[in-house]
Design a protein around this motif. Structure first.
Motif, PDB file in Angstrom:
ATOM      1  N   ALA A 195       0.836  -1.209   0.000  1.00 14.89           N
ATOM      2  CA  ALA A 195       0.000   0.000   0.000  1.00 14.89           C
ATOM      3  C   ALA A 195       0.867   1.253   0.000  1.00 14.89           C
ATOM      4  N   ALA A 196       1.962   1.235   0.783  1.00 17.88           N
ATOM      5  CA  ALA A 196       2.843   2.403   0.853  1.00 17.88           C
ATOM      6  C   ALA A 196       3.474   2.686  -0.505  1.00 17.88           C
ATOM      7  N   SER A 199       0.766   3.742  -3.025  1.00 14.45           N
ATOM      8  CA  SER A 199       0.238   5.053  -2.661  1.00 14.45           C
ATOM      9  C   SER A 199       1.193   6.175  -3.056  1.00 14.45           C
ATOM     10  N   VAL A 200       2.493   5.994  -2.734  1.00 18.58           N
ATOM     11  CA  VAL A 200       3.476   7.028  -3.071  1.00 18.58           C
ATOM     12  C   VAL A 200       3.564   7.187  -4.589  1.00 18.58           C
ATOM     13  N   TYR A 211      -5.340   8.513  -4.809  1.00 20.46           N
ATOM     14  CA  TYR A 211      -4.293   7.582  -4.361  1.00 20.46           C
ATOM     15  C   TYR A 211      -4.706   6.770  -3.128  1.00 20.46           C
ATOM     16  N   ILE A 212      -5.532   7.351  -2.260  1.00 20.69           N
ATOM     17  CA  ILE A 212      -5.889   6.624  -1.030  1.00 20.69           C
ATOM     18  C   ILE A 212      -6.752   5.411  -1.364  1.00 20.69           C
ATOM     19  N   ALA A 215      -4.750   2.951  -3.948  1.00 21.77           N
ATOM     20  CA  ALA A 215      -3.698   2.134  -3.341  1.00 21.77           C
ATOM     21  C   ALA A 215      -4.293   1.134  -2.350  1.00 21.77           C
ATOM     22  N   SER A 216      -5.341   1.539  -1.618  1.00 21.23           N
ATOM     23  CA  SER A 216      -5.933   0.623  -0.632  1.00 21.23           C
ATOM     24  C   SER A 216      -6.536  -0.598  -1.321  1.00 21.23           C
ATOM     25  N   ILE A 217      -7.298  -0.349  -2.391  1.00 17.99           N
ATOM     26  CA  ILE A 217      -7.932  -1.468  -3.091  1.00 17.99           C
ATOM     27  C   ILE A 217      -6.875  -2.386  -3.707  1.00 17.99           C
ATOM     28  N   ALA A 219      -3.694  -2.775  -2.859  1.00 21.49           N
ATOM     29  CA  ALA A 219      -2.882  -3.470  -1.853  1.00 21.49           C
ATOM     30  C   ALA A 219      -3.689  -4.568  -1.158  1.00 21.49           C
ATOM     31  N   ALA A 220      -4.956  -4.260  -0.806  1.00 21.98           N
ATOM     32  CA  ALA A 220      -5.775  -5.281  -0.134  1.00 21.98           C
ATOM     33  C   ALA A 220      -5.997  -6.469  -1.065  1.00 21.98           C
TER      34      ALA A 220
ATOM     35  N   TRP B  40     -10.812 -10.046   2.599  1.00 20.80           N
ATOM     36  CA  TRP B  40     -10.357  -8.871   1.851  1.00 20.80           C
ATOM     37  C   TRP B  40     -10.572  -7.605   2.681  1.00 20.80           C
ATOM     38  N   LEU B  43      -8.094  -6.748   5.331  1.00 23.08           N
ATOM     39  CA  LEU B  43      -6.823  -6.137   4.922  1.00 23.08           C
ATOM     40  C   LEU B  43      -6.983  -4.659   4.583  1.00 23.08           C
ATOM     41  N   SER B  47      -4.215  -1.335   4.770  1.00 23.15           N
ATOM     42  CA  SER B  47      -3.974  -0.703   3.475  1.00 23.15           C
ATOM     43  C   SER B  47      -4.270   0.789   3.526  1.00 23.15           C
ATOM     44  N   SER B  50      -1.694   2.716   5.693  1.00 21.66           N
ATOM     45  CA  SER B  50      -0.412   2.809   5.005  1.00 21.66           C
ATOM     46  C   SER B  50      -0.497   3.760   3.814  1.00 21.66           C
ATOM     47  N   ALA B  54       2.070   6.975   3.929  1.00 23.59           N
ATOM     48  CA  ALA B  54       3.286   6.969   3.117  1.00 23.59           C
ATOM     49  C   ALA B  54       3.537   8.299   2.397  1.00 23.59           C
TER      50      ALA B  54
END
Lengths: 236, 107
Positions: A195-196, A199-200, A211-212, A215-217, A219-220, B40, B43, B47, B50, B54
């Motif tokens: 996620a990090a 996101s970056v 990005y929030i 990236a969350s979707i 990464a999860a 899912w 998590l 997520s 983070s 970041a």
């Protein structure tokens, strides 16, 4: 979770104990928002109305900036919608712990779902020693502090020195600790790192706030696929 | 802007804020969720945290560029260590603030 009846005082006390780090972080940010809004020409009662009706920090900052830039009402509402879409994910994740709860309670509870209250409540729910009433107290206390802070900022915020006592770092520090609470195994660590990185990269490449959610979707989903694969390997 | 202009704007903003917060909860809390979805969703908190953190630690927000020596990042390291060791939310917030405040004089 609700088999034993908790006396209301205890519910209030425990909800407040969970809420105070959030409140500590909200106060300076709320003050800052109030000051900016006042400088943008919003009267204090408009700030009060906004904090009560909207209760969404980043969207409120964007609203003030857009008002200064002369944006139209539909444009501001649309931007708010996009910025707050991430709460769909949080609301879905909370549903796991609030299954079967009365709809009227859920409708009231949903009003107070913010990044911060979500993270605090999820952490507590997971440990098991938490229920919907305490979670509601946490949400509502954070909301009250937010309303007071923004209106205070609008009324006398120009007298508060910038960055006093490292208060700008309060929410960041809180997120760091809440992240630590979430790291309960390799899969969580990997998902967090993923996620990090996403996101970056997303933040640097794509303008706006997608990005929030993005990236969350990602990464999860990545973490979930890893989990599924690991299970399959273990089963063979 | 008049009172009614503000009211219209904030009601509109309030509606688009409230709906994403309420609809998934109202719908999903009364459904039997498939295990895959529960896993899912489990998590999602790590997520989101983070993904929120970041860019705050590694990016310059005015130009949107990568930046590794930000005070936020430098202070985040001892703050993280404190959080790992004590697992205290309130304590971490206070220590983080103190360190960030000191850093503003040192850095």
């Amino acid at each position: 979770m609700d088999q034993t009846v908790t006396p209301p005082q205890k519910t209030l006390r425990q909800g407040a104990a969970a809420a105070w780090p959030i409140c500590l972080g909200y106060f300076p940010i709320g003050l800052a928002l109030g000051v900016l809004a006042q400088q943008a020409g919003l009267p204090w009662w408009a700030v009060l109305m906004m904090s009560v009706l909207v209760f969404a920090g980043s969207a409120q900052f964007i609203c003030v900036a857009m008002l200064v830039a002369g944006a139209s009402t539909p444009a501001i509402i649309f931007t708010t919608f996009v910025v707050n879409l991430r709460h769909t994910l949080m609301s879905s994740a909370l549903a796991v712990y609030l299954s079967g709860v009365k709809r009227s309670f859920l409708a009231f509870f949903a009003y107070g779902i913010t990044d911060e209250s979500f993270a605090v409540n999820m952490t507590r729910f997971r440990t098991g020693n938490w229920d919907r009433n305490r979670a509601l107290v946490t949400n509502q206390l954070a909301n009250i502090v937010w309303i007071i802070a923004t209106v205070t900022g609008a009324l006398l915020g120009q007298f508060v020195p910038q960055g006093a006592f490292g208060i700008d770092f309060a929410l960041t520090a809180m997120f760091i600790c809440l992240l630590v609470f979430q790291l309960r195994g390799r899969i969580y660590l990997l998902t967090g790192l993923l996620a990090a990185i996403i996101s970056v990269s997303w933040y640097l490449l794509i303008p706006g706030d997608s990005y929030i959610v993005g990236a969350s979707i990602c990464a999860a989903t990545g973490g979930y696929l890893l989990q599924v694969r690991k299970r399959r390997v273990n089963d063979v | 802007m008049t009172f009614n202009d503000y009211l219209l704007l904030f009601c509109g903003m309030g509606a688009v804020t409230y709906l994403p917060r309420s609809l998934p909860l109202l719908y999903l809390a009364h459904k039997k969720l498939p295990q895959g979805l529960v896993d899912w969703l489990g998590l999602i908190p790590v997520s989101i945290l983070s993904a929120l953190l970041a860019p705050l630690l590694f990016c310059e927000n005015t130009q949107r560029s990568l930046h590794f020596g930000k005070p936020e990042f430098l202070v985040a390291i001892p703050t993280l260590a404190f959080a790992l060791k004590t697992r205290s939310l309130g304590g971490t917030v206070l220590v983080g603030m103190l360190l960030y405040w000191l850093a503003s004089y040192v850095l």
